[in-house]
Design a protein around this motif. Structure first.
Motif, PDB file in Angstrom:
ATOM      1  N   LEU A   9      42.210  36.993  48.270  1.00  0.00           N
ATOM      2  CA  LEU A   9      43.548  37.221  47.711  1.00  0.00           C
ATOM      3  C   LEU A   9      43.752  38.655  47.231  1.00  0.00           C
ATOM      4  N   ARG A  10      42.655  39.319  46.883  1.00  0.00           N
ATOM      5  CA  ARG A  10      42.677  40.720  46.451  1.00  0.00           C
ATOM      6  C   ARG A  10      43.650  41.002  45.305  1.00  0.00           C
ATOM      7  N   PRO A  11      43.482  40.358  44.172  1.00  0.00           N
ATOM      8  CA  PRO A  11      44.369  40.657  43.042  1.00  0.00           C
ATOM      9  C   PRO A  11      44.155  42.083  42.538  1.00  0.00           C
ATOM     10  N   ALA A  12      45.209  42.671  42.000  1.00  0.00           N
ATOM     11  CA  ALA A  12      45.093  44.000  41.396  1.00  0.00           C
ATOM     12  C   ALA A  12      44.240  43.902  40.139  1.00  0.00           C
ATOM     13  N   ALA A  13      43.689  45.008  39.723  1.00  0.00           N
ATOM     14  CA  ALA A  13      42.840  45.027  38.528  1.00  0.00           C
ATOM     15  C   ALA A  13      43.594  44.521  37.300  1.00  0.00           C
ATOM     16  N   THR A  14      44.903  44.651  37.315  1.00  0.00           N
ATOM     17  CA  THR A  14      45.717  44.205  36.183  1.00  0.00           C
ATOM     18  C   THR A  14      46.141  42.744  36.281  1.00  0.00           C
ATOM     19  N   ASP A  15      45.856  42.093  37.419  1.00  0.00           N
ATOM     20  CA  ASP A  15      46.201  40.680  37.609  1.00  0.00           C
ATOM     21  C   ASP A  15      45.121  39.793  36.999  1.00  0.00           C
ATOM     22  N   ALA A  16      45.473  39.061  35.970  1.00  0.00           N
ATOM     23  CA  ALA A  16      44.538  38.099  35.384  1.00  0.00           C
ATOM     24  C   ALA A  16      44.726  36.767  36.101  1.00  0.00           C
ATOM     25  N   VAL A  17      43.685  36.320  36.788  1.00  0.00           N
ATOM     26  CA  VAL A  17      43.740  35.051  37.511  1.00  0.00           C
ATOM     27  C   VAL A  17      42.671  34.133  36.922  1.00  0.00           C
ATOM     28  N   PRO A  18      43.076  33.111  36.174  1.00  0.00           N
ATOM     29  CA  PRO A  18      42.075  32.174  35.635  1.00  0.00           C
ATOM     30  C   PRO A  18      41.305  31.497  36.764  1.00  0.00           C
ATOM     31  N   LEU A  19      40.014  31.319  36.572  1.00  0.00           N
ATOM     32  CA  LEU A  19      39.202  30.661  37.592  1.00  0.00           C
ATOM     33  C   LEU A  19      39.694  29.256  37.902  1.00  0.00           C
ATOM     34  N   THR A  20      40.313  28.602  36.952  1.00  0.00           N
ATOM     35  CA  THR A  20      40.824  27.249  37.191  1.00  0.00           C
ATOM     36  C   THR A  20      42.094  27.248  38.045  1.00  0.00           C
ATOM     37  N   ASP A  21      42.664  28.420  38.332  1.00  0.00           N
ATOM     38  CA  ASP A  21      43.794  28.493  39.265  1.00  0.00           C
ATOM     39  C   ASP A  21      43.338  28.361  40.710  1.00  0.00           C
ATOM     40  N   VAL A  22      42.026  28.445  40.944  1.00  0.00           N
ATOM     41  CA  VAL A  22      41.428  28.239  42.260  1.00  0.00           C
ATOM     42  C   VAL A  22      40.506  27.034  42.129  1.00  0.00           C
ATOM     43  N   ALA A  23      40.817  25.965  42.836  1.00  0.00           N
ATOM     44  CA  ALA A  23      39.981  24.767  42.776  1.00  0.00           C
ATOM     45  C   ALA A  23      39.413  24.484  44.168  1.00  0.00           C
ATOM     46  N   ILE A  24      38.116  24.194  44.199  1.00  0.00           N
ATOM     47  CA  ILE A  24      37.453  23.807  45.435  1.00  0.00           C
ATOM     48  C   ILE A  24      37.141  22.318  45.290  1.00  0.00           C
ATOM     49  N   VAL A  25      37.884  21.497  46.011  1.00  0.00           N
ATOM     50  CA  VAL A  25      37.776  20.047  45.864  1.00  0.00           C
ATOM     51  C   VAL A  25      37.485  19.405  47.227  1.00  0.00           C
ATOM     52  N   HIS A  26      37.208  18.117  47.221  1.00  0.00           N
ATOM     53  CA  HIS A  26      36.958  17.392  48.470  1.00  0.00           C
ATOM     54  C   HIS A  26      38.252  16.820  49.033  1.00  0.00           C
ATOM     55  N   ASP A  27      38.364  16.847  50.361  1.00  0.00           N
ATOM     56  CA  ASP A  27      39.478  16.138  50.985  1.00  0.00           C
ATOM     57  C   ASP A  27      39.072  14.675  51.179  1.00  0.00           C
ATOM     58  N   THR A  28      39.847  13.918  51.911  1.00  0.00           N
ATOM     59  CA  THR A  28      39.603  12.479  52.037  1.00  0.00           C
ATOM     60  C   THR A  28      38.317  12.134  52.769  1.00  0.00           C
ATOM     61  N   VAL A  29      37.766  13.079  53.547  1.00  0.00           N
ATOM     62  CA  VAL A  29      36.504  12.826  54.242  1.00  0.00           C
ATOM     63  C   VAL A  29      35.329  13.556  53.603  1.00  0.00           C
ATOM     64  N   GLY A  30      35.569  14.189  52.464  1.00  0.00           N
ATOM     65  CA  GLY A  30      34.496  14.848  51.727  1.00  0.00           C
ATOM     66  C   GLY A  30      34.284  16.315  52.039  1.00  0.00           C
ATOM     67  N   ALA A  31      35.118  16.899  52.875  1.00  0.00           N
ATOM     68  CA  ALA A  31      35.008  18.322  53.195  1.00  0.00           C
ATOM     69  C   ALA A  31      35.661  19.149  52.088  1.00  0.00           C
ATOM     70  N   PRO A  32      35.136  20.341  51.802  1.00  0.00           N
ATOM     71  CA  PRO A  32      35.741  21.165  50.764  1.00  0.00           C
ATOM     72  C   PRO A  32      37.068  21.779  51.214  1.00  0.00           C
ATOM     73  N   VAL A  33      38.029  21.777  50.320  1.00  0.00           N
ATOM     74  CA  VAL A  33      39.325  22.414  50.562  1.00  0.00           C
ATOM     75  C   VAL A  33      39.706  23.214  49.320  1.00  0.00           C
TER      76      VAL A  33
END
Length: 125
Positions: free
Chosen positions: A61-85
């Motif tokens: 995503l390449r946020p600017a140095a001034t962009d604060a992006v909480p880590l919880t704004d990006v979630a790595i979860v499983h889809d219905t077959v267990g693959a990460p999305v």
């Protein structure tokens, strides 16, 4: 013009264990969503892979140095077959929208105390 963006990150499982040991629930809730924790079963190896995934997505995503992006704004979860999305919310979703990124593919791996993630997306800019 369509552009391919990638991001890769490597995380040490021992760093996740150290974060949990030192800060407990405060660390876990600051870094991971409830769904990520449930999908990973709070297993440090799986959490480390998700941490690497979050970092790989942020590199894409390449946020600017001034962009604060909480880590919880990006979630790595499983889809219905267990693959990460990847699920984006808040500031991360805004950054993805800004570059014309609809979907981010993610690959995770962990072995011998290390976790690796690679994120790939097509963007409009």
């Amino acid at each position: 013009m369509t552009t391919i963006r990638t991001g890769t990150d490597l995380a040490a499982v021992e760093d996740v264990i150290a974060g949990i040991t030192a800060h407990g629930e405060r660390y876990l809730s600051r870094v991971f969503t409830a769904r990520e924790r449930a999908d990973a079963g709070d297993d440090p190896e799986r959490l480390a892979a998700r941490f690497a995934g979050k970092e790989a997505v942020l590199k894409l995503l390449r946020p600017a140095a001034t962009d604060a992006v909480p880590l919880t704004d990006v979630a790595i979860v499983h889809d219905t077959v267990g693959a990460p999305v990847v699920e984006l919310t808040g500031r991360a979703a805004e950054l993805a929208n800004r570059i014309g990124c609809d979907t981010i593919a993610i690959s995770l791996s962990h072995e011998r105390g290390l976790a690796l993630a690679t994120a790939v997306a097509l963007t409009a800019s």
